[in-house]
Design a protein around this motif. Sequence first.
Motif, PDB file in Angstrom:
ATOM      1  N   SER A  99       0.852  -1.158  -0.066  1.00 44.65           N
ATOM      2  CA  SER A  99      -0.148  -0.048   0.078  1.00 44.65           C
ATOM      3  C   SER A  99       0.765   1.148   0.013  1.00 44.65           C
ATOM      4  O   SER A  99       0.174   2.459  -0.272  1.00 44.65           O
ATOM      5  CB  SER A  99      -0.844   0.001   1.392  1.00 44.65           C
ATOM      6  N   GLY A 100       2.217   1.148   0.203  1.00 44.97           N
ATOM      7  CA  GLY A 100       2.947   2.330   0.324  1.00 44.97           C
ATOM      8  C   GLY A 100       3.472   2.770  -0.920  1.00 44.97           C
ATOM      9  O   GLY A 100       3.271   2.265  -2.034  1.00 44.97           O
ATOM     10  N   PRO A 101       4.192   3.928  -0.813  1.00 49.84           N
ATOM     11  CA  PRO A 101       5.015   4.451  -2.046  1.00 49.84           C
ATOM     12  C   PRO A 101       5.772   3.493  -2.790  1.00 49.84           C
ATOM     13  O   PRO A 101       6.376   2.769  -2.363  1.00 49.84           O
ATOM     14  CB  PRO A 101       5.685   5.739  -1.793  1.00 49.84           C
ATOM     15  N   LEU A 102       5.627   3.827  -4.199  1.00 55.69           N
ATOM     16  CA  LEU A 102       6.586   2.839  -4.974  1.00 55.69           C
ATOM     17  C   LEU A 102       7.571   3.621  -5.831  1.00 55.69           C
ATOM     18  O   LEU A 102       8.430   2.932  -6.485  1.00 55.69           O
ATOM     19  CB  LEU A 102       5.826   1.829  -6.024  1.00 55.69           C
ATOM     20  N   ILE A 103       7.559   4.895  -5.954  1.00 52.19           N
ATOM     21  CA  ILE A 103       8.229   5.780  -6.750  1.00 52.19           C
ATOM     22  C   ILE A 103       9.699   5.674  -6.301  1.00 52.19           C
ATOM     23  O   ILE A 103      10.635   5.939  -7.332  1.00 52.19           O
ATOM     24  CB  ILE A 103       7.878   7.175  -6.729  1.00 52.19           C
TER      25      ILE A 103
END
Length: 306
Positions: A99-103
Amino acid sequence: MLTAQAATLSLLYRSTLSSCNYACGYCPFAKKRDSRAALTRDAREVARFTDWVAAQDRNISVLFTPWGEALVRRHYRAAMQTLAALPHVRQVALQTNLSGPLIWLENMDGLDKIGLWCTYHPDQTTLARFLARCARLDAMGVRYSVGVVAMTEHLDAIRALRAALPAHIYLWLNAYDRRGPGYYTVEDLAWLDAVDPWFAQNRRPSPSRGKPCQAGEASLSVDGDGELARCHFVPERLGNLYVDDLADMLQERACPRFKCDCYIGYAQRKDLPFQAVFGEGVLVRIAPMQIPGSYPEGTTPVSASG
């Protein structure tokens, strides 16, 4: 005992973090919130661990196994970036609900060392959103596996997930209920075993007491204070990562538990084929081929009788 510097030491790291943004009913950490002080302590512990790994001259693989969800925390993402860029680090893996950022994964050094153990929670997110995030990992070239807790009310969701995931992505299943044979029907079991050839080991763990295991020899569990045990499930203290010499504690030890029912434990057993099947991806359940049913010559899915 590890004597060659070329041998890889696996460290399973679990520190103070115990908060999660999901609310799974079976999880004691569902929707738990860490205080600011706890998060500050956790960040300090993760930084200390990262600095220790950076200073080593041996091959190391790391699996972050937090009680909560770590990738929503910047300090875990930063630690994985730092560790993956180190030449002596072979793999940096982490358990996540994705669910967290992937950038942060885009164009990073050492991306080929990153492995994400991604769990799909059908009652916490939509299939479309989860698949979109998997597709983004594919587009970035990130290696990952996907799994589900096999609750009977989620069997349709598992079917939909398997149908939608790329064929090369291994879909692992964790048994939800081991109270007896009545939870899953015979038909359910036949289908679940076809989806995940290793489901039987998780559902009915083979006896482990006295079995040879790499835990304590080539794999150690470490907490935020650096306290070491052979694995998460055998609490006997071996020493401290920041104080003691690892050479004094790394040795073969037979498993003292009657049964080991968690993958991160039984994957280290020498009498089971997981090391051979998954190779360097063993910490994150990623096989070299990532195709369920494709195994190295001489290995087959483990039976429940072990």
